[in-house]
Design a protein around this motif. Sequence first.
Motif, PDB file in Angstrom:
ATOM      1  N   SER A  35       0.843  -1.396  -0.186  1.00 13.93           N
ATOM      2  CA  SER A  35      -0.086   0.060   0.026  1.00 13.93           C
ATOM      3  C   SER A  35       0.897   1.390   0.036  1.00 13.93           C
ATOM      4  CB  SER A  35      -1.126   0.055   1.291  1.00 13.93           C
ATOM      5  OG  SER A  35      -0.323  -0.051   2.334  1.00 13.93           O
ATOM      6  N   LEU A  36       0.461   2.293   0.636  1.00 16.53           N
ATOM      7  CA  LEU A  36       1.134   3.589   0.755  1.00 16.53           C
ATOM      8  C   LEU A  36       2.439   3.792   1.146  1.00 16.53           C
ATOM      9  CD1 LEU A  36      -0.001   6.585  -0.145  1.00 16.53           C
ATOM     10  CD2 LEU A  36      -0.394   6.876   2.230  1.00 16.53           C
ATOM     11  N   LYS A  37       2.558   3.116   2.446  1.00 16.06           N
ATOM     12  CA  LYS A  37       4.063   3.158   2.837  1.00 16.06           C
ATOM     13  C   LYS A  37       5.039   2.683   1.840  1.00 16.06           C
ATOM     14  CE  LYS A  37       6.871   1.041   6.371  1.00 16.06           C
ATOM     15  NZ  LYS A  37       7.248  -0.031   7.002  1.00 16.06           N
ATOM     16  N   SER A  38       4.713   1.376   1.298  1.00 16.32           N
ATOM     17  CA  SER A  38       5.653   0.890   0.242  1.00 16.32           C
ATOM     18  C   SER A  38       5.979   1.563  -0.961  1.00 16.32           C
ATOM     19  CB  SER A  38       5.164  -0.594  -0.147  1.00 16.32           C
ATOM     20  OG  SER A  38       6.278  -1.157  -0.891  1.00 16.32           O
ATOM     21  N   PHE A  39       4.840   2.327  -1.332  1.00 17.73           N
ATOM     22  CA  PHE A  39       4.699   3.218  -2.507  1.00 17.73           C
ATOM     23  C   PHE A  39       5.733   4.433  -2.282  1.00 17.73           C
ATOM     24  CE2 PHE A  39       2.962   6.846  -4.876  1.00 17.73           C
ATOM     25  CZ  PHE A  39       3.338   6.520  -6.165  1.00 17.73           C
ATOM     26  N   LEU A  40       5.592   5.116  -1.117  1.00 10.38           N
ATOM     27  CA  LEU A  40       6.263   6.410  -0.825  1.00 10.38           C
ATOM     28  C   LEU A  40       7.730   5.937  -0.256  1.00 10.38           C
ATOM     29  CD1 LEU A  40       3.339   8.381   1.219  1.00 10.38           C
ATOM     30  CD2 LEU A  40       4.238   8.292  -1.050  1.00 10.38           C
ATOM     31  N   TRP A  41       8.056   4.705   0.220  1.00  7.47           N
ATOM     32  CA  TRP A  41       9.011   4.682   0.938  1.00  7.47           C
ATOM     33  C   TRP A  41      10.244   3.821   0.519  1.00  7.47           C
ATOM     34  CZ3 TRP A  41      11.117   6.680   5.048  1.00  7.47           C
ATOM     35  CH2 TRP A  41      11.828   6.237   6.249  1.00  7.47           C
ATOM     36  N   HIS A  42       9.695   2.696  -0.198  1.00  7.07           N
ATOM     37  CA  HIS A  42      10.654   1.940  -0.921  1.00  7.07           C
ATOM     38  C   HIS A  42      10.949   2.081  -2.530  1.00  7.07           C
ATOM     39  CE1 HIS A  42      10.909  -0.475   2.503  1.00  7.07           C
ATOM     40  NE2 HIS A  42       9.580  -0.762   2.680  1.00  7.07           N
ATOM     41  N   GLY A  43      12.019   2.961  -2.854  1.00  6.48           N
ATOM     42  CA  GLY A  43      12.214   3.310  -4.285  1.00  6.48           C
ATOM     43  C   GLY A  43      13.526   2.744  -4.555  1.00  6.48           C
ATOM     44  N   GLY A  44      13.473   2.139  -5.758  1.00  4.86           N
ATOM     45  CA  GLY A  44      14.650   1.489  -6.293  1.00  4.86           C
ATOM     46  C   GLY A  44      14.624   1.514  -7.704  1.00  4.86           C
ATOM     47  N   SER A  45      13.549   2.285  -8.337  1.00  2.00           N
ATOM     48  CA  SER A  45      13.548   2.074  -9.785  1.00  2.00           C
ATOM     49  C   SER A  45      14.714   3.291 -10.527  1.00  2.00           C
ATOM     50  CB  SER A  45      12.060   2.586 -10.282  1.00  2.00           C
ATOM     51  OG  SER A  45      11.997   3.871 -10.073  1.00  2.00           O
ATOM     52  N   VAL A  46      14.737   3.158 -11.921  1.00  6.14           N
ATOM     53  CA  VAL A  46      15.498   4.335 -12.722  1.00  6.14           C
ATOM     54  C   VAL A  46      15.111   5.666 -12.383  1.00  6.14           C
ATOM     55  CG1 VAL A  46      16.115   4.913 -14.809  1.00  6.14           C
ATOM     56  CG2 VAL A  46      16.326   2.554 -14.295  1.00  6.14           C
ATOM     57  N   TYR A  47      13.803   5.606 -12.224  1.00  2.38           N
ATOM     58  CA  TYR A  47      13.082   6.929 -11.954  1.00  2.38           C
ATOM     59  C   TYR A  47      13.490   7.595 -10.696  1.00  2.38           C
ATOM     60  CZ  TYR A  47      10.510   5.517 -16.079  1.00  2.38           C
ATOM     61  OH  TYR A  47       9.998   5.264 -17.268  1.00  2.38           O
ATOM     62  N   ASP A  48      13.147   6.652  -9.597  1.00  2.00           N
ATOM     63  CA  ASP A  48      13.890   6.787  -8.221  1.00  2.00           C
ATOM     64  C   ASP A  48      15.030   7.703  -8.355  1.00  2.00           C
ATOM     65  OD1 ASP A  48      11.661   6.538  -6.651  1.00  2.00           O
ATOM     66  OD2 ASP A  48      11.955   4.367  -7.015  1.00  2.00           O
ATOM     67  N   ALA A  49      16.138   6.870  -9.218  1.00  2.00           N
ATOM     68  CA  ALA A  49      17.568   7.337  -9.028  1.00  2.00           C
ATOM     69  C   ALA A  49      17.440   8.816  -9.825  1.00  2.00           C
ATOM     70  CB  ALA A  49      18.371   6.167 -10.052  1.00  2.00           C
ATOM     71  N   TRP A  50      16.892   8.891 -10.924  1.00  2.00           N
ATOM     72  CA  TRP A  50      16.555  10.182 -11.643  1.00  2.00           C
ATOM     73  C   TRP A  50      16.288  11.143 -10.794  1.00  2.00           C
ATOM     74  CZ3 TRP A  50      12.990  13.552 -12.948  1.00  2.00           C
ATOM     75  CH2 TRP A  50      13.447  14.666 -14.087  1.00  2.00           C
ATOM     76  N   PHE A  51      15.374  11.024  -9.998  1.00  2.00           N
ATOM     77  CA  PHE A  51      14.740  12.143  -9.135  1.00  2.00           C
ATOM     78  C   PHE A  51      15.855  12.336  -7.943  1.00  2.00           C
ATOM     79  CE2 PHE A  51      10.215  11.117 -10.390  1.00  2.00           C
ATOM     80  CZ  PHE A  51       9.981  12.365 -10.681  1.00  2.00           C
ATOM     81  N   SER A  52      16.630  11.350  -7.385  1.00  2.00           N
ATOM     82  CA  SER A  52      17.635  11.727  -6.685  1.00  2.00           C
ATOM     83  C   SER A  52      18.772  12.470  -7.158  1.00  2.00           C
ATOM     84  CB  SER A  52      18.138  10.493  -5.912  1.00  2.00           C
ATOM     85  OG  SER A  52      17.133   9.536  -5.264  1.00  2.00           O
ATOM     86  N   ILE A 253      23.229   5.829  -4.346  1.00  2.00           N
ATOM     87  CA  ILE A 253      21.976   5.846  -4.968  1.00  2.00           C
ATOM     88  C   ILE A 253      22.059   4.558  -6.053  1.00  2.00           C
ATOM     89  CG2 ILE A 253      20.984   7.200  -6.870  1.00  2.00           C
ATOM     90  CD1 ILE A 253      21.867   9.564  -5.568  1.00  2.00           C
ATOM     91  N   MET A 254      23.048   4.127  -6.690  1.00  2.00           N
ATOM     92  CA  MET A 254      23.235   3.018  -7.294  1.00  2.00           C
ATOM     93  C   MET A 254      22.900   1.770  -6.586  1.00  2.00           C
ATOM     94  SD  MET A 254      26.399   3.103 -10.023  1.00  2.00           S
ATOM     95  CE  MET A 254      25.839   1.688 -10.867  1.00  2.00           C
ATOM     96  N   HIS A 255      23.450   1.492  -5.592  1.00  2.00           N
ATOM     97  CA  HIS A 255      23.114   0.339  -4.629  1.00  2.00           C
ATOM     98  C   HIS A 255      21.638   0.281  -4.300  1.00  2.00           C
ATOM     99  CE1 HIS A 255      24.708  -2.760  -2.038  1.00  2.00           C
ATOM    100  NE2 HIS A 255      23.961  -2.513  -1.188  1.00  2.00           N
ATOM    101  N   ALA A 256      21.034   1.374  -4.044  1.00  2.00           N
ATOM    102  CA  ALA A 256      19.689   1.391  -3.852  1.00  2.00           C
ATOM    103  C   ALA A 256      18.955   0.917  -4.876  1.00  2.00           C
ATOM    104  CB  ALA A 256      19.081   2.890  -3.039  1.00  2.00           C
ATOM    105  N   MET A 257      19.319   1.032  -6.123  1.00  2.00           N
ATOM    106  CA  MET A 257      18.546   0.611  -7.217  1.00  2.00           C
ATOM    107  C   MET A 257      18.211  -0.698  -7.167  1.00  2.00           C
ATOM    108  SD  MET A 257      20.154   3.038 -10.276  1.00  2.00           S
ATOM    109  CE  MET A 257      18.872   2.471 -11.381  1.00  2.00           C
ATOM    110  N   TRP A 258      17.039  -1.253  -7.825  1.00  2.00           N
ATOM    111  CA  TRP A 258      16.949  -2.832  -8.057  1.00  2.00           C
ATOM    112  C   TRP A 258      17.827  -3.298  -9.334  1.00  2.00           C
ATOM    113  CZ3 TRP A 258      11.418  -0.435  -8.396  1.00  2.00           C
ATOM    114  CH2 TRP A 258      11.052  -0.446  -7.017  1.00  2.00           C
ATOM    115  N   LYS A 259      18.170  -2.504 -10.333  1.00  2.00           N
ATOM    116  CA  LYS A 259      18.955  -2.922 -11.171  1.00  2.00           C
ATOM    117  C   LYS A 259      19.860  -1.895 -11.691  1.00  2.00           C
ATOM    118  CE  LYS A 259      15.464  -5.767 -13.620  1.00  2.00           C
ATOM    119  NZ  LYS A 259      14.730  -6.300 -14.895  1.00  2.00           N
TER     120      LYS A 259
END
Length: 480
Positions: A35-52, A253-259
């Motif tokens: 739900s909401l916690k996972s959506f807001l808290w667990h980021g590891g996509s390319v988009y998350d890295a770009w925003f970071s 930041i890279m280490h936090a990514m899924w890929k």
Amino acid sequence: MLPQKQAEEAMMSSLNQTIERDDREEEKEDTSVFSLKSFLWHGGSVYDAWFSCASNQVAQVLLTLPYSFSQLGMLSGIIFQVFYGLLGSWTAYLISILYIEYRSRKEKENVSFKNHVIQWFEVLDGLLGPYWKAIGLAFNCTFLLFGSVIQLIACASNIYYINDRLDKRTWTYIFGACCATTVFIPSFHNYRIWSFLGLGMTTYTAWYLTIASLLHGQVENVTHSGPTKLVLYFTGATNILYTFGGHAVTVEIMHAMWKPQKFKYVYLIATVYVFTLTLPSASAVYWAFGDQLLDHSNAFSLLPHSPWRDAGVILMLIHQFITFGFASTPLYFVWEKVIGMHDTKSLCLRALARLPVVIPIWFLAIIFPFFGPINSAVGALLVSFTVYIIPAMAHMLTYRSPSARQNAAEKLPVFIPNWTVMYVVNAFVVVWVLVVGFGFGGWASMTNFIKQVDTFGLFAKCYQCPPKLPPSPSNHTAHH
């Protein structure tokens, strides 16, 4: 060639499987609270890295770039922004390649990173040995320490334009306590919502500066005399070097990514977006106020008071809290590893262990409250090595042997035809930043910094604050 290619693919496939397996295990732990916690808290996509990357790259430097333009002149300011933006993207790419190389070698040795965040100094240690580890650790930690200091100084500088009843030093005390709460954010994996909001805040502020300056128009008898002195010219250039050298946290930041192997061009795309914020805002403010900016390193100080400006100040304050977290989190990791708390799963215990890191940051922000000049000094003395010279040299040394080049986890990018060109580009980065960034930039920024210390003194109570006018006696006249 075919067996070699198959071996490379097998190695990268193994790396991907290990990362994905670790992520699946984390997801299993959180299935009940997706739900909401996972959506807001667990980021590891390319988009998350770009925003970071985009959010972390510009930060409070957005407010000092017009000051740099007044030192450099309009043309040099634009050229240096584009040049250092591309240079920064290149060295971020090199860091990402070295991270993949290090991690793929460790995966072959069946090393698991499930409860361990890889950092830049560990990559250097694994690829080049303990001396490089010491160099990387010293430069990276010192840069991140002063990067955090700059965020506190910026917070105090900005809030003063909304509420000047307290001096900037008192505001530094207050925001130091607020920023200490970042000890509760476990890693860059948990910055998803903050990165998204942070970029929105800098986007608003950049376009506010642009539009407000154009609507304000040029001040009476405006002059655009820059560049006038070599000291000012190289100080401004070094501030821009610092602007696009925000990738001291690239590995985390890279280490936090899924890929993480998808990171390669993320920083370049983030830089292109940042250009749409920095070039219009710095140009417009300099066009409107000209040489007045030489004595006003914070762009907010020249724009008239309005609800729009107050909104920009508040948004930048929140963003500086986020950027403080970006800069200090790698320091928290290092400290945790030193005291043996990095594998601890208790969030409260880790937060308590991290608190001693905040104290020297707080203290240094009170000693050196020089918003603007400190950016240039940090850029010349620390950023030049941390994010330009060391990555380029490390890449050259890692792949100096034919076997290392042949077995590289990542092959050359399509626009680099061979390893000779790769070495020429890296050598150019090292020489340019060493001579222009560290050499001329170090001389200029330290000259300017010492001048600020001589003028305002250490522990300055209110750096570059306008003098307060005494209350008018006319308010006390009697009414009949």
